[in-house]
Design a protein around this motif. Structure first.
Motif, PDB file in Angstrom:
ATOM      1  N   ALA A  59     -15.568   0.999  -9.935  1.00 35.87           N
ATOM      2  CA  ALA A  59     -15.496   2.281 -10.841  1.00 35.87           C
ATOM      3  C   ALA A  59     -16.507   3.300 -10.238  1.00 35.87           C
ATOM      4  N   ASP A  60     -16.473   3.711  -9.050  1.00 33.33           N
ATOM      5  CA  ASP A  60     -17.734   4.211  -8.381  1.00 33.33           C
ATOM      6  C   ASP A  60     -18.062   5.604  -8.843  1.00 33.33           C
ATOM      7  N   GLY A  61     -17.136   6.295  -9.070  1.00 34.83           N
ATOM      8  CA  GLY A  61     -17.153   7.907  -9.310  1.00 34.83           C
ATOM      9  C   GLY A  61     -17.012   8.571  -8.187  1.00 34.83           C
ATOM     10  N   GLN A  62     -16.734   7.728  -6.963  1.00 30.87           N
ATOM     11  CA  GLN A  62     -16.547   8.390  -5.663  1.00 30.87           C
ATOM     12  C   GLN A  62     -15.186   8.351  -5.168  1.00 30.87           C
ATOM     13  N   VAL A 105       0.878  -1.069   0.099  1.00 34.00           N
ATOM     14  CA  VAL A 105       0.040  -0.190  -0.006  1.00 34.00           C
ATOM     15  C   VAL A 105       1.026   1.345   0.014  1.00 34.00           C
ATOM     16  N   PHE A 106       0.755   2.117  -0.858  1.00 37.22           N
ATOM     17  CA  PHE A 106       1.321   3.281  -1.196  1.00 37.22           C
ATOM     18  C   PHE A 106       0.519   4.399  -1.153  1.00 37.22           C
ATOM     19  N   ALA A 107       0.725   5.625  -0.582  1.00 31.96           N
ATOM     20  CA  ALA A 107       0.062   6.942  -0.886  1.00 31.96           C
ATOM     21  C   ALA A 107       0.703   7.931  -0.998  1.00 31.96           C
ATOM     22  N   ARG A 108       0.180   8.948  -1.436  1.00 26.27           N
ATOM     23  CA  ARG A 108       0.892  10.388  -1.969  1.00 26.27           C
ATOM     24  C   ARG A 108      -0.186  11.424  -2.166  1.00 26.27           C
ATOM     25  N   GLU A 109      -0.069  12.448  -1.600  1.00 27.69           N
ATOM     26  CA  GLU A 109      -0.933  13.798  -1.736  1.00 27.69           C
ATOM     27  C   GLU A 109      -0.331  14.604  -3.017  1.00 27.69           C
ATOM     28  N   VAL A 110      -1.400  14.744  -3.812  1.00 23.71           N
ATOM     29  CA  VAL A 110      -1.213  15.622  -5.123  1.00 23.71           C
ATOM     30  C   VAL A 110      -2.022  16.897  -4.833  1.00 23.71           C
ATOM     31  N   SER A 111      -1.848  18.058  -6.059  1.00 26.01           N
ATOM     32  CA  SER A 111      -2.513  19.174  -6.026  1.00 26.01           C
ATOM     33  C   SER A 111      -3.724  19.053  -6.852  1.00 26.01           C
ATOM     34  N   ALA A 112      -3.710  18.107  -7.621  1.00 30.68           N
ATOM     35  CA  ALA A 112      -4.866  18.169  -8.495  1.00 30.68           C
ATOM     36  C   ALA A 112      -6.130  17.645  -7.777  1.00 30.68           C
ATOM     37  N   PRO A 113      -7.420  18.017  -8.124  1.00 38.07           N
ATOM     38  CA  PRO A 113      -8.424  17.487  -7.491  1.00 38.07           C
ATOM     39  C   PRO A 113      -9.041  16.232  -7.781  1.00 38.07           C
ATOM     40  N   PRO A 114      -9.884  15.541  -6.685  1.00 33.00           N
ATOM     41  CA  PRO A 114      -9.972  14.197  -6.832  1.00 33.00           C
ATOM     42  C   PRO A 114     -10.849  13.872  -8.090  1.00 33.00           C
ATOM     43  N   GLU A 115     -11.720  14.723  -8.770  1.00 30.97           N
ATOM     44  CA  GLU A 115     -12.553  14.380 -10.052  1.00 30.97           C
ATOM     45  C   GLU A 115     -11.336  14.139 -11.022  1.00 30.97           C
ATOM     46  N   ALA A 116     -10.199  15.130 -10.966  1.00 31.65           N
ATOM     47  CA  ALA A 116      -9.431  15.323 -12.248  1.00 31.65           C
ATOM     48  C   ALA A 116      -8.666  13.978 -12.258  1.00 31.65           C
ATOM     49  N   VAL A 117      -8.370  13.506 -10.913  1.00 30.89           N
ATOM     50  CA  VAL A 117      -7.260  12.149 -10.818  1.00 30.89           C
ATOM     51  C   VAL A 117      -8.309  11.040 -11.279  1.00 30.89           C
ATOM     52  N   TYR A 118      -9.476  11.039 -10.915  1.00 30.54           N
ATOM     53  CA  TYR A 118     -10.335  10.059 -11.045  1.00 30.54           C
ATOM     54  C   TYR A 118     -10.565   9.805 -12.538  1.00 30.54           C
ATOM     55  N   HIS A 119     -10.649  10.941 -13.231  1.00 26.11           N
ATOM     56  CA  HIS A 119     -11.047  10.971 -14.663  1.00 26.11           C
ATOM     57  C   HIS A 119      -9.757  10.391 -15.380  1.00 26.11           C
TER      58      HIS A 119
END
Length: 159
Positions: free
Chosen positions: A80-83, A21-35
């Motif tokens: 791929a729940d969109g959430q 399990v790996f994690a990292r914070e990014v600047s992009a909003p969740p909607e953009a990352v999900y897309h």
């Protein structure tokens, strides 16, 4: 030679013999990352350098992925729940040793950005498990580099 893996479900993410399990914070909003993860499969090679090809299959219910070095995967999308949850199971691969493999991406809003968590859950032959244990640092580096590149790509597109 193609190898068929076990058709495990989402519960495998918690019960797998081996989990990274790996994690990292990014600047992009969740909607953009999900897309980028779910809808722009053809764009994966632009930010995940190990990936040379990523295409939808089965009317969007699966993926075909090729990695540098020639490893190939046929996958089924499990979530791929969109959430903020995207998960897929490897059904067929030419890689030696795996018996089951599921990857999950979870996205959590953090301020205006996103916490990206990637879980790599697998089971396989003892040599396969040993290689995966030894490759933890390399997988972590690949994840960090990929998510950083994705963030740069998304922030440039938003500018």
């Amino acid at each position: 030679m193609a190898r068929r893996l076990s058709p495990v479900g989402l519960d495998f993410i918690e019960t797998a013999a081996l989990r990274h399990v790996f994690a990292r914070e990014v600047s992009a909003p969740p909607e953009a990352v999900y897309h980028a993860l779910v809808d722009d499969l053809a764009g994966w090679p632009a930010w995940f350098t190990a990936v040379t090809r990523c295409l939808p299959t089965d009317d969007g219910k699966g993926r075909e992925v090729r990695l540098k070095g020639g490893t190939r995967f046929r996958e089924t999308i499990l979530a791929a729940d969109g959430q903020g949850r995207y998960a897929y199971r490897v059904d067929v691969t030419n890689a030696p040793g795996p018996r089951a493999l599921v990857e999950e991406w979870r996205l959590t809003p953090v301020g205006t950005g996103t916490r990206v968590q990637w879980t790599f859950a697998a089971d396989g032959t003892p040599p396969f498990r040993l290689v995966l244990k030894l490759s933890r640092a390399g997988l972590g580096r690949a994840f960090r580099d990929a998510v950083t590149a994705l963030d740069r790509r998304l922030m440039a597109a938003a500018a």
